[in-house]
Write a protein that holds these residues in place. Structure first.
Motif, PDB file in Angstrom:
ATOM      1  N   LEU A   1       0.819  -1.215   0.000  1.00 32.65           N
ATOM      2  CA  LEU A   1       0.000   0.000   0.000  1.00 32.65           C
ATOM      3  C   LEU A   1       0.853   1.266   0.000  1.00 32.65           C
ATOM      4  CD1 LEU A   1      -2.817  -1.029   2.519  1.00 32.65           C
ATOM      5  CD2 LEU A   1      -2.914  -0.981   0.025  1.00 32.65           C
ATOM      6  N   ALA A   2       2.109   1.131   0.449  1.00 33.73           N
ATOM      7  CA  ALA A   2       2.976   2.311   0.496  1.00 33.73           C
ATOM      8  C   ALA A   2       3.861   2.453  -0.732  1.00 33.73           C
ATOM      9  CB  ALA A   2       3.856   2.251   1.747  1.00 33.73           C
ATOM     10  N   ASP A   3       4.190   1.348  -1.411  1.00 32.11           N
ATOM     11  CA  ASP A   3       5.240   1.402  -2.433  1.00 32.11           C
ATOM     12  C   ASP A   3       4.812   0.986  -3.830  1.00 32.11           C
ATOM     13  OD1 ASP A   3       6.900   2.150  -0.385  1.00 32.11           O
ATOM     14  OD2 ASP A   3       7.750   0.165  -0.070  1.00 32.11           O
ATOM     15  N   ARG A   4       3.661   0.349  -3.989  1.00 29.92           N
ATOM     16  CA  ARG A   4       3.296  -0.125  -5.329  1.00 29.92           C
ATOM     17  C   ARG A   4       3.129   1.040  -6.297  1.00 29.92           C
ATOM     18  NH1 ARG A   4       0.079  -5.422  -6.357  1.00 29.92           N
ATOM     19  NH2 ARG A   4      -0.872  -4.128  -7.973  1.00 29.92           N
ATOM     20  N   PRO A   5       3.724   0.951  -7.490  1.00 33.15           N
ATOM     21  CA  PRO A   5       3.600   2.062  -8.447  1.00 33.15           C
ATOM     22  C   PRO A   5       2.163   2.358  -8.849  1.00 33.15           C
ATOM     23  CG  PRO A   5       5.400   0.614  -9.071  1.00 33.15           C
ATOM     24  CD  PRO A   5       4.675  -0.071  -7.954  1.00 33.15           C
ATOM     25  N   ASP A   6       1.322   1.307  -9.005  1.00 39.18           N
ATOM     26  CA  ASP A   6      -0.044   1.584  -9.429  1.00 39.18           C
ATOM     27  C   ASP A   6      -0.842   2.284  -8.341  1.00 39.18           C
ATOM     28  OD1 ASP A   6       0.028  -0.625  -7.808  1.00 39.18           O
ATOM     29  OD2 ASP A   6      -1.361  -1.820  -9.000  1.00 39.18           O
ATOM     30  N   ILE A   7      -0.536   1.991  -7.070  1.00 39.48           N
ATOM     31  CA  ILE A   7      -1.212   2.705  -5.983  1.00 39.48           C
ATOM     32  C   ILE A   7      -0.707   4.145  -5.902  1.00 39.48           C
ATOM     33  CG2 ILE A   7      -1.482   2.808  -3.471  1.00 39.48           C
ATOM     34  CD1 ILE A   7      -1.603  -0.194  -3.414  1.00 39.48           C
ATOM     35  N   LEU A   8       0.605   4.325  -6.036  1.00 33.40           N
ATOM     36  CA  LEU A   8       1.136   5.691  -6.050  1.00 33.40           C
ATOM     37  C   LEU A   8       0.569   6.487  -7.220  1.00 33.40           C
ATOM     38  CD1 LEU A   8       4.887   4.970  -5.186  1.00 33.40           C
ATOM     39  CD2 LEU A   8       3.111   5.825  -3.666  1.00 33.40           C
ATOM     40  N   ALA A   9       0.438   5.820  -8.378  1.00 39.23           N
ATOM     41  CA  ALA A   9      -0.156   6.504  -9.526  1.00 39.23           C
ATOM     42  C   ALA A   9      -1.613   6.844  -9.263  1.00 39.23           C
ATOM     43  CB  ALA A   9      -0.033   5.625 -10.774  1.00 39.23           C
ATOM     44  N   GLY A  10      -2.337   5.938  -8.604  1.00 36.63           N
ATOM     45  CA  GLY A  10      -3.731   6.228  -8.261  1.00 36.63           C
ATOM     46  C   GLY A  10      -3.859   7.409  -7.329  1.00 36.63           C
ATOM     47  N   MET A  11      -2.956   7.496  -6.357  1.00 36.44           N
ATOM     48  CA  MET A  11      -2.965   8.653  -5.459  1.00 36.44           C
ATOM     49  C   MET A  11      -2.646   9.934  -6.229  1.00 36.44           C
ATOM     50  SD  MET A  11      -0.973   6.792  -2.282  1.00 36.44           S
ATOM     51  CE  MET A  11      -0.867   8.280  -1.307  1.00 36.44           C
ATOM     52  N   GLY A  12      -1.702   9.843  -7.174  1.00 33.37           N
ATOM     53  CA  GLY A  12      -1.389  11.012  -7.994  1.00 33.37           C
ATOM     54  C   GLY A  12      -2.567  11.446  -8.848  1.00 33.37           C
ATOM     55  N   LYS A  13      -3.340  10.476  -9.349  1.00 25.39           N
ATOM     56  CA  LYS A  13      -4.508  10.818 -10.154  1.00 25.39           C
ATOM     57  C   LYS A  13      -5.581  11.496  -9.312  1.00 25.39           C
ATOM     58  CE  LYS A  13      -3.785   7.202 -13.601  1.00 25.39           C
ATOM     59  NZ  LYS A  13      -4.284   5.927 -14.183  1.00 25.39           N
ATOM     60  N   VAL A  14      -5.714  11.074  -8.058  1.00 31.08           N
ATOM     61  CA  VAL A  14      -6.659  11.756  -7.168  1.00 31.08           C
ATOM     62  C   VAL A  14      -6.216  13.195  -6.937  1.00 31.08           C
ATOM     63  CG1 VAL A  14      -7.572  11.807  -4.816  1.00 31.08           C
ATOM     64  CG2 VAL A  14      -7.450   9.644  -6.051  1.00 31.08           C
ATOM     65  N   SER A  15      -4.935  13.401  -6.700  1.00 27.42           N
ATOM     66  CA  SER A  15      -4.427  14.764  -6.518  1.00 27.42           C
ATOM     67  C   SER A  15      -4.606  15.593  -7.790  1.00 27.42           C
ATOM     68  CB  SER A  15      -2.946  14.719  -6.121  1.00 27.42           C
ATOM     69  OG  SER A  15      -2.763  14.035  -4.897  1.00 27.42           O
ATOM     70  N   THR A  16      -4.395  14.961  -8.940  1.00 28.46           N
ATOM     71  CA  THR A  16      -4.621  15.666 -10.196  1.00 28.46           C
ATOM     72  C   THR A  16      -6.070  16.089 -10.343  1.00 28.46           C
ATOM     73  OG1 THR A  16      -2.843  14.402 -11.262  1.00 28.46           O
ATOM     74  CG2 THR A  16      -4.439  15.477 -12.699  1.00 28.46           C
ATOM     75  N   ALA A  17      -6.989  15.190  -9.986  1.00 25.42           N
ATOM     76  CA  ALA A  17      -8.410  15.510 -10.078  1.00 25.42           C
ATOM     77  C   ALA A  17      -8.788  16.646  -9.129  1.00 25.42           C
ATOM     78  CB  ALA A  17      -9.245  14.264  -9.782  1.00 25.42           C
ATOM     79  N   LEU A  18      -8.175  16.672  -7.947  1.00 21.49           N
ATOM     80  CA  LEU A  18      -8.437  17.769  -7.011  1.00 21.49           C
ATOM     81  C   LEU A  18      -7.952  19.099  -7.592  1.00 21.49           C
ATOM     82  CD1 LEU A  18      -7.483  16.083  -3.605  1.00 21.49           C
ATOM     83  CD2 LEU A  18      -9.744  16.925  -4.262  1.00 21.49           C
ATOM     84  N   ALA A  19      -6.770  19.069  -8.202  1.00 12.56           N
ATOM     85  CA  ALA A  19      -6.254  20.303  -8.814  1.00 12.56           C
ATOM     86  C   ALA A  19      -7.132  20.743  -9.977  1.00 12.56           C
ATOM     87  CB  ALA A  19      -4.816  20.076  -9.282  1.00 12.56           C
ATOM     88  N   ASP A  20      -7.604  19.792 -10.775  1.00 15.80           N
ATOM     89  CA  ASP A  20      -8.494  20.144 -11.886  1.00 15.80           C
ATOM     90  C   ASP A  20      -9.812  20.716 -11.370  1.00 15.80           C
ATOM     91  OD1 ASP A  20      -6.699  19.375 -13.814  1.00 15.80           O
ATOM     92  OD2 ASP A  20      -7.469  17.331 -13.973  1.00 15.80           O
ATOM     93  N   LEU A  21     -10.295  20.213 -10.229  1.00 20.93           N
ATOM     94  CA  LEU A  21     -11.519  20.756  -9.642  1.00 20.93           C
ATOM     95  C   LEU A  21     -11.313  22.197  -9.196  1.00 20.93           C
ATOM     96  CD1 LEU A  21     -14.410  20.393  -8.641  1.00 20.93           C
ATOM     97  CD2 LEU A  21     -13.482  19.397  -6.535  1.00 20.93           C
ATOM     98  N   GLU A  22     -10.162  22.468  -8.560  1.00 18.44           N
ATOM     99  CA  GLU A  22      -9.872  23.844  -8.154  1.00 18.44           C
ATOM    100  C   GLU A  22      -9.683  24.748  -9.375  1.00 18.44           C
ATOM    101  OE1 GLU A  22      -9.992  25.166  -5.171  1.00 18.44           O
ATOM    102  OE2 GLU A  22     -10.685  23.216  -4.433  1.00 18.44           O
ATOM    103  N   LEU A  23      -9.128  24.186 -10.441  1.00 19.51           N
ATOM    104  CA  LEU A  23      -8.974  24.958 -11.675  1.00 19.51           C
ATOM    105  C   LEU A  23     -10.337  25.315 -12.260  1.00 19.51           C
ATOM    106  CD1 LEU A  23      -7.119  26.111 -13.869  1.00 19.51           C
ATOM    107  CD2 LEU A  23      -7.123  23.852 -14.950  1.00 19.51           C
ATOM    108  N   ALA A  24     -11.273  24.380 -12.197  1.00 21.69           N
ATOM    109  CA  ALA A  24     -12.623  24.665 -12.682  1.00 21.69           C
ATOM    110  C   ALA A  24     -13.295  25.732 -11.827  1.00 21.69           C
ATOM    111  CB  ALA A  24     -13.445  23.381 -12.700  1.00 21.69           C
TER     112      ALA A  24
END
Length: 492
Positions: free
Chosen positions: A298-321
């Motif tokens: 849960l701490a090191d898998r690349p796909d989980i880290l990528a999923g967390m990054g996608k959530v952060s990206t979506a949050l930034a896109d929401l603030e951009l909207a």
């Protein structure tokens, strides 16, 4: 007056000719190009003049046919040759460049512009001044300019765009690592499959040797009238069966080698020798608890880290909207040179060559947009929800993969210990039954049973050993540490 009318008619005819020519060109351009297939029933024929695709890839590393490559060296070869890792690297570079694009929006934009040309303009005028009721002006002008545009305040637009770009760069980077881990796991999996196939081939060869020894024993007893024709036929059948199993095992070993070569990225006809795992010692245990492996995943898998990054990206896109509802303030400045000339009613030209400048503070606040920003907000909310659900799905899948690999490793270790004991017992049993049969103290059926038991035990032992290595590789991949391997050795 007739002369003027003649000139006017010539102009009308010239204009009509231009319009006619433009219509012809437009009609030609509107014809569908002969590029698509003629119909749906016949395949498209590749034109003979199509240029061949030139590969820009560098030649691969040379393979030493006398060398036995270990797993770390095979992984090194795959990482040099894999197009997937290079594609992922290019994606990561593109994401990094995208961050630079957003950062450039903080700086003023300077551009050089120039506009020039000729214009004839008829203008109305009272008939008491000019009888025909209009006059014409001819203008020739060239205006070179330097323009500066600087967005001063956007109330979060660029900041959130930069945040989203950086998160996407992070996702691309961990995806690059994930591609390497998948490659490492794929090579390891196919390597251990090849080793298992080679072990089964060796077991089949030992089974053939054992069957031949038993056939020799039966033949010897038959020559003295102590064995029946049926016993001899059964012994010959055992040898034929062992030969069949050896041939099949050889084919499986060749297929496993071809699969490994393809996974590495080498040409199919490459001749490469692979070291086996006979000298490698199996781990004594799993090396940790299932809870520890789950926490690591849960701490090191690349796909989980990528999923967390996608959530952060979506949050930034929401603030951009959301920032789209706020105004922007920009500075527009221009300096230019007006190089022009004006003629009225075919008079002499009056010229001007003078500099000019302009400075504006631009305030923009969209108030009504027909619901555009609202729909963009809805999309951003939906993307955030999807990213969060996708992250949870990835975590659930990771937990199952870790649990499956851990249980497989735990089971494989236990099976290997049992298989070692079983093989030793089967070998001792067969040796004893064979000796008893040679002295007439055991029936041939007992010899066949002990032979089959020994063959099965040796096959199970090789399977269990390969399963341990495969499960260990799967567990490392499931926890996000497939890249943890011996140091690379140079390819000679």
């Amino acid at each position: 007056m007739p002369c003027k009318e003649s000139k006017r008619r010539k102009r009308v005819r010239s204009g009509a000719a231009l319009l006619f020519a433009a219509g012809l060109l437009a009609g030609c351009a509107s014809e569908p190009p002969d590029l698509a297939p003629a119909n749906a029933q016949v395949p498209w024929t590749v034109p003979a003049h199509s240029p061949p695709v030139q590969s820009a890839a560098a030649p691969g590393p040379a393979i030493d046919p006398e060398k036995h490559y270990e797993l770390a060296e095979l992984i090194d070869l795959a990482e040099r040759l894999s197009p997937k890792t290079r594609i992922a690297w290019e994606r990561a570079r593109q994401a990094a460049f995208a961050v630079g694009i957003v950062e450039s929006e903080y700086l003023p934009q300077l551009s050089a512009q120039a506009i020039g040309g000729f214009q004839r303009t008829p203008l109305p005028i009272p008939t008491n001044l000019i009888r025909q009721g209009y006059f014409t002006t001819d203008t020739r002008e060239m205006v070179p300019s330097l323009t500066v545009q600087w967005l001063l305040f956007d109330f979060g637009r660029r900041a959130n765009a930069e945040r989203a770009a950086r998160e996407k760069s992070f996702v691309a980077n961990v995806a690059f690592n994930g591609e390497h881990e998948r490659l490492v796991f794929s090579v390891s999996r196919d390597y251990f499959a090849l080793v298992a196939a080679a072990d089964k081939l060796m077991a089949a060869e030992r089974a053939l040797s054992t069957a031949q020894v038993d056939l020799d024993a039966v033949s010897a007893r038959r020559s003295h009238g102590l064995a029946t024709v049926v016993d001899l036929a059964q012994a010959q059948r055992q040898v034929a069966r062992a030969q069949f199993d050896q041939t099949r095992a050889q084919g499986n070993r060749n297929k496993a080698l071809a699969t490994l070569i393809a996974t590495i990225g080498l040409p199919p006809l490459t001749h490469i020798a692979v070291a086996d795992t006979a000298a490698q010692v199996l781990p004594a245990d799993t090396g940790g608890s299932l809870e520890q492996y789950l926490a690591t995943a849960l701490a090191d898998r690349p796909d989980i880290l990528a999923g967390m990054g996608k959530v952060s990206t979506a949050l930034a896109d929401l603030e951009l909207a959301r920032a789209a509802y706020r105004p922007t303030i920009a500075l527009d400045a221009k300096v230019y040179e007006n190089i022009g000339a004006l003629s009225t009613q075919e008079s002499s030209y009056y010229s001007v060559v003078k500099p000019g400048s302009a400075l504006f503070l631009h305030f923009d606040w969209p108030l009504l947009d027909g619901g555009l920003r609202k729909q963009q907000m809805n999309i951003a909310h939906s993307e955030l929800n999807a990213a969060q659900e996708s992250l949870q799905e990835t975590r659930d899948a990771a937990g199952k993969e870790v649990a499956d690999a851990y249980i497989a490793l735990e089971t494989g270790l236990a099976e290997n210990k049992a298989a070692q004991t079983l093989t030793e017992a089967a070998r001792t049993s067969h040796e004893g039954v064979l000796e008893s049969y040679n002295h007439g103290l055991a029936a041939y059926n007992s010899l066949v049973d002990s032979e089959n038991a020994l063959v099965q035990a040796e096959t199970d032992l090789s399977d269990s050993r390969s399963n341990v290595f495969s499960a260990a590789a799967a567990l490392a991949f499931a926890t996000g540490h497939a890249e943890s391997r011996p140091a690379r050795r140079p390819i000679e």
